[in-house]
Enzyme design. Structure first.
Site, short mmCIF file in Angstrom:
data_model
loop_
_atom_site.label_atom_id
_atom_site.label_comp_id
_atom_site.label_asym_id
_atom_site.label_seq_id
_atom_site.Cartn_x
_atom_site.Cartn_y
_atom_site.Cartn_z
N LYS A 1 12.58 4.64 1.97
CA LYS A 1 11.16 4.78 2.32
C LYS A 1 11.01 5.85 3.41
O LYS A 1 11.84 5.94 4.33
CB LYS A 1 10.66 3.42 2.83
CG LYS A 1 9.17 3.32 3.08
CD LYS A 1 8.81 1.89 3.52
CE LYS A 1 7.31 1.69 3.68
NZ LYS A 1 6.96 0.29 4.03
N SER B 1 3.04 -1.49 1.26
CA SER B 1 3.15 -0.06 1.45
C SER B 1 4.40 0.57 0.83
O SER B 1 4.43 1.79 0.65
CB SER B 1 3.14 0.23 2.95
OG SER B 1 4.26 -0.34 3.58
N SER C 1 4.97 -5.76 2.75
CA SER C 1 5.16 -4.45 2.10
C SER C 1 6.43 -4.28 1.28
O SER C 1 6.58 -3.25 0.61
CB SER C 1 5.10 -3.34 3.13
OG SER C 1 3.76 -3.04 3.38
N1 GLN Z 1 -0.53 -4.68 3.54
C1 GLN Z 1 -0.24 -5.00 4.89
C2 GLN Z 1 -0.95 -4.04 5.82
O1 GLN Z 1 -1.58 -3.14 5.35
C3 GLN Z 1 1.24 -5.04 5.11
C4 GLN Z 1 1.85 -3.73 5.37
C5 GLN Z 1 3.31 -3.79 5.61
O2 GLN Z 1 3.96 -4.81 5.39
N2 GLN Z 1 3.84 -2.69 6.08
O3 GLN Z 1 -0.88 -4.18 7.01
#
Ligand code: GLN
Length: 448
Positions: A78, A157, A181
């Site tokens: 990532k 994400s 995410s």
């Molecule tokens: N969808 C969540 C957010 O937007 C989790 C993001 C993540 O785990 N990095 O904060």
């Protein structure tokens, strides 16, 4: 002839050690696949040259008897992990052209174990999002299609991580999970996503979003593969003050398949209105499977679950607003142009204004607000209190003898691109309803 679709880290490991294939051959197949599938937009950088150099060294190591299970395995990372000498942008414009002079601990461990880096994977900007649509590189497309060939989000994400594994553009990937995410994108693409216990893997060299919630983890095709990869990335790191000193077991050896007598908790608060029948059916199938394998199913209550999402969306932006203050146009990445009669304030304002995307700005504003003198107690402090109650729900369940808790990963399956991002942010946030609890409690979680 190798069927790449059937290949996993564990089967590739056997082929590599028996010399049926070399790491270089394997790496070339994945580089080819990565280039052929550019329309998915999973990679934001393909590091083919570096990959072949690493594969050659892995082949030499394998020939001289190297037994590290990750040796010669082509993986991808990532864009949130700092990789020395390779552009790392957290999919944000503000980090345009940023090339770290250091390597994150987690990725370093993988390269030291002989893994091959195929490239960097697309993601939501600064890991904020649930659909990979906030990236400066544009959205990632789920390799699976919806009805009438509708293009779906791969989740976020870590959407590049999940799409790349599901489409065989790498054998496994490394992502991060702050509120879901890793698990949510894994669920949206039909692969396995593992968020380890907070502290299990070092956060050093990972671009910070919300430090008390961020955790590195793996996206793979199988549970065995996630165990193999987890072993490679776990362990104490003196450079991360929250790194755990507890001994790292051999996770793969623990996969006995025997769950007889284990107590599986089914929390009633996760049965929410409007859950699609499909999700309920799959959840019930899971319960039946575990029962057939000899587990005991126990109905439990995690009473503070309903506060988890609002708690997360106070704490995560609060921490983010503080972490992202360092991007000021001076120290990293993009610096905006200013007029002759303007000064440092305009430089900050313009760099941040041009560099951050809409969702990131929303989080910074929200975070600054909940941390401001007038509202700190009403929001931030209260959210911290509720966080400990959420954690206590889990501690209570586990001290009542529950071994593991089974829930759906998401309240829906993969949704079409554009469906939520263009509506309102709350729609998107609701997608994290089942995942944020594990981060708030510091617990491990896996989506299968
Ligand atoms: N969808 C969540 C957010 O937007 C989790 C993001 C993540 O785990 N990095 O904060």
């Amino acid at each position: 002839m190798i069927d790449i679709n059937e290949l996993t880290i564990s089967t590739a490991r056997s082929l590599l050690t028996s010399k049926e294939i070399s790491s270089k051959e394997l790496t070339k197949i994945y580089i080819d696949n990565a280039y052929k599938s550019e329309q998915l937009n999973a990679y934001c950088l393909i590091t083919a040259e570096q990959a072949l150099i690493q594969a050659e060294s892995a082949d030499i190591a394998l020939r001289s008897g190297e037994t590290s299970p990750m040796c010669g395995i082509p993986i991808a990372v990532k864009d949130l992990f700092c990789t020395k000498g390779f552009v790392t942008q957290a999919a944000s414009k503000i980090l345009e052209g940023f090339i770290p002079s250091y390597e994150s601990t987690v990725t370093k461990k993988l390269w030291d174990a002989g893994s091959v880096m195929l490239g960097k994977l697309n993601m939501d900007e600064f890991a904020m999002g649930s659909s990979n649509e906030t990236s400066t590189y544009g959205p990632v497309i789920n390799p699976w299609r919806g009805p009438s060939q509708t293009k779906l989000t791969p989740g976020g994400s870590s959407g590049g991580c999940s799409a790349a594994v599901a489409a065989d553009l790498c054998l496994g990937s490394i992502g991060t999970d702050t509120g879901g995410s890793i698990r949510q994108p894994a669920a949206f693409t039909g692969v396995v996503g593992l968020k380890p216990t907070y502290g299990r893997c070092s956060r050093w060299g990972i671009i910070a979003f919300a430090s008390s919630l961020d955790q590195a983890g793996t996206i793979t095709k199988t549970v065995r593969d996630s165990a193999i990869m987890l072993n490679a990335i776990s362990g104490f790191d003196s450079k991360d003050s929250t790194s755990s000193r507890s001994k790292v077991p051999n996770f793969e050896q623990m996969l006995t398949g025997d769950i007889r007598g284990k107590k599986v908790g089914i929390p009633k608060e996760y049965r929410i209105d409007d859950t699609p029948d499909e999700i309920d059916r799959i959840w019930n199938d899971g319960i039946e499977k575990l029962k057939d394998a000899g587990a005991e199913i126990v109905n439990i209550s995690l009473p503070h679950t309903k506060y988890a999402l609002p708690t997360y969306y106070v704490l995560a932006p609060a921490e983010a607003s503080s972490n992202l203050a360092r991007y000021d146009g001076i120290r990293y990445g993009k610096r905006a142009k200013i007029q002759e009669n303007e000064g440092i304030t305009e430089l900050y304002e313009r760099s941040r204004g041009e560099g951050f995307g809409k969702e990131v700005k929303r989080r910074i504003l929200l975070g600054t607000y909940v941390l401001s003198a007038g509202f700190y107690e009403a929001y931030y402090m209260r959210a911290q209190t509720v966080r400990s109650l959420i954690k206590k729900d889990f501690t209570d369940a586990f001290s009542d003898g529950i071994d593991v808790i089974l829930t759906p990963t998401t309240p829906s399956s993969a949704f079409p691109l554009g469906e939520k991002i263009n509506v309102n942010p709350i729609e998107m946030y609701l997608n994290d309803i089942f995942t944020v609890t594990a981060n708030l409690a510091g617990l491990p979680g896996i989506s299968i």
